[in-house]
Enzyme design. Structure first.
Site, PDB file in Angstrom:
ATOM      1  CE1 TYR A   1      49.593  20.033  -9.986  1.00 50.64           C
ATOM      2  CE2 TYR A   1      48.584  17.941  -9.371  1.00 50.64           C
ATOM      3  CZ  TYR A   1      49.287  18.719 -10.276  1.00 50.64           C
ATOM      4  OH  TYR A   1      49.690  18.188 -11.479  1.00 50.64           O
TER       5      TYR A   1
ATOM      6  NE  ARG B   1      42.441  22.067 -13.217  1.00 51.51           N
ATOM      7  CZ  ARG B   1      43.446  22.130 -14.097  1.00 51.51           C
ATOM      8  NH1 ARG B   1      43.321  21.535 -15.275  1.00 51.51           N
ATOM      9  NH2 ARG B   1      44.563  22.777 -13.815  1.00 51.51           N
TER      10      ARG B   1
ATOM     11  CE  LYS C   1      46.766  20.667 -11.945  1.00 53.60           C
ATOM     12  NZ  LYS C   1      47.282  19.954 -13.131  1.00 53.60           N
TER      13      LYS C   1
ATOM     14  CD  GLU D   1      45.540  13.495 -19.254  1.00 53.07           C
ATOM     15  OE1 GLU D   1      45.168  14.687 -19.330  1.00 53.07           O
ATOM     16  OE2 GLU D   1      45.230  12.760 -18.295  1.00 53.07           O
TER      17      GLU D   1
END
Length: 286
Positions: free
Chosen positions: A33, A52, A150, A182
């Site tokens: 996504y 990306r 992702k 992160e």
């Protein structure tokens, strides 16, 4: 107003959009996504999100169902149909519906499932949280080893958000081998002296689109960027801390595991980077 969503080539009322129970996104979290922010009716850093997306699909050996120009047209149409001034466009591509459940990937004859929808967030660039800052806790990073892709598998980040909520704070930072990787849905940074410190790109973290833009703007503003892991102790001893993401932009972090960062208030570096980012992104928006 009922939202219009995009599903496999059609623009539909959200109440009419249906995906098969055999879709691999539902059964296997086999999908990727992207989320693109909208400010003033225009898309922020759209090219980065397309790049990306293409990389994530390639890493999972999935076909990209649209060209960048086609993706842009779909995004713009949804923004217009849903009258989005400030908000987000969520895009998801799964490996599709092979007609039954199987661990093996389906053949190339199975088309991917493509879903897009919008969320309206009026005034998102003027979030009052930016003047207050975030409080975060640290939690162990037990996610899979390809965080650079992702994917729609967001169970542990969701659990991390709930751990933070139960602790009475805003978010959580993942820690692996003693160092911060992160945040649950963002990249993490500290500021010490004249240095902005953030973990280097690898399969350990998501290659943030906002991260790339912010680090570029920081360098152009003559700020020193040091890409390396940092610890929770370093974060608590830092002058400032902040996170970046497509929806939060640049957001100060004022407390880590109960310890104030700096004076416990948003610092000048994060505040300035947020201003620069929003200004430059608005200029370049599509």
């Amino acid at each position: 107003m009922t939202r219009t969503v995009y599903l496999n080539g059609d623009y539909l009322p959200e109440t009419e959009a249906k995906v098969s129970v055999f879709d691999r996104g539902f059964l296997m979290a086999d999908g990727v996504y992207e989320v693109t922010s909208v400010l003033g009716g225009k898309l922020i850093d759209f090219g980065g999100h397309c790049a990306r997306l293409a990389r994530s699909l390639s890493e999972l050996e999935m076909q990209n169902p649209h060209s960048d120009a086609e993706w842009l047209a779909i995004h713009r149409e949804l923004v217009a149909r849903n009258e989005i001034t400030d908000g987000m466009v969520y895009l998801q591509v799964t490996r599709g519906n092979p007609g039954d459940r199987d661990f093996a990937f389906p053949g190339p004859d199975v088309a991917p499932t493509v879903v897009l929808f919008t969320q309206s967030k009026p005034g998102m660039a003027e979030s009052p949280q930016a003047a207050i800052g975030l409080k975060v806790i640290s939690i162990p990073d037990i996610r899979w080893g390809r965080r650079d892709i992702k994917t729609v598998q967001l169970l542990y980040p969701s659990m991390g958000k709930m751990m933070a909520k139960k602790a009475g704070v805003d978010d959580a930072w993942f820690v692996e081998d003693g160092a911060v990787t992160e945040g649950t849905s963002n990249n993490a940074y500290i500021v010490k002296g004249n240095r902005i410190i953030t973990r280097q790109l690898s399969s350990d973290i998501l290659h943030g689109i906002t991260r790339a833009a912010v680090l570029r703007f920081a360098a152009e503003a003559q700020m020193v960027v040091e890409e390396r892991p940092f610890t929770i102790d370093e974060a608590q001893a830092a002058d400032e801390a902040f996170i970046t993401s497509a929806s939060a932009f640049v957001m100060p972090v004022v407390q880590v595991d109960g310890g104030d960062v700096g004076n416990g208030k948003p610092g000048p570096v994060a505040t300035r980077l947020r201003e620069i980012y929003l200004d430059e992104m608005r200029k370049a928006a599509l």
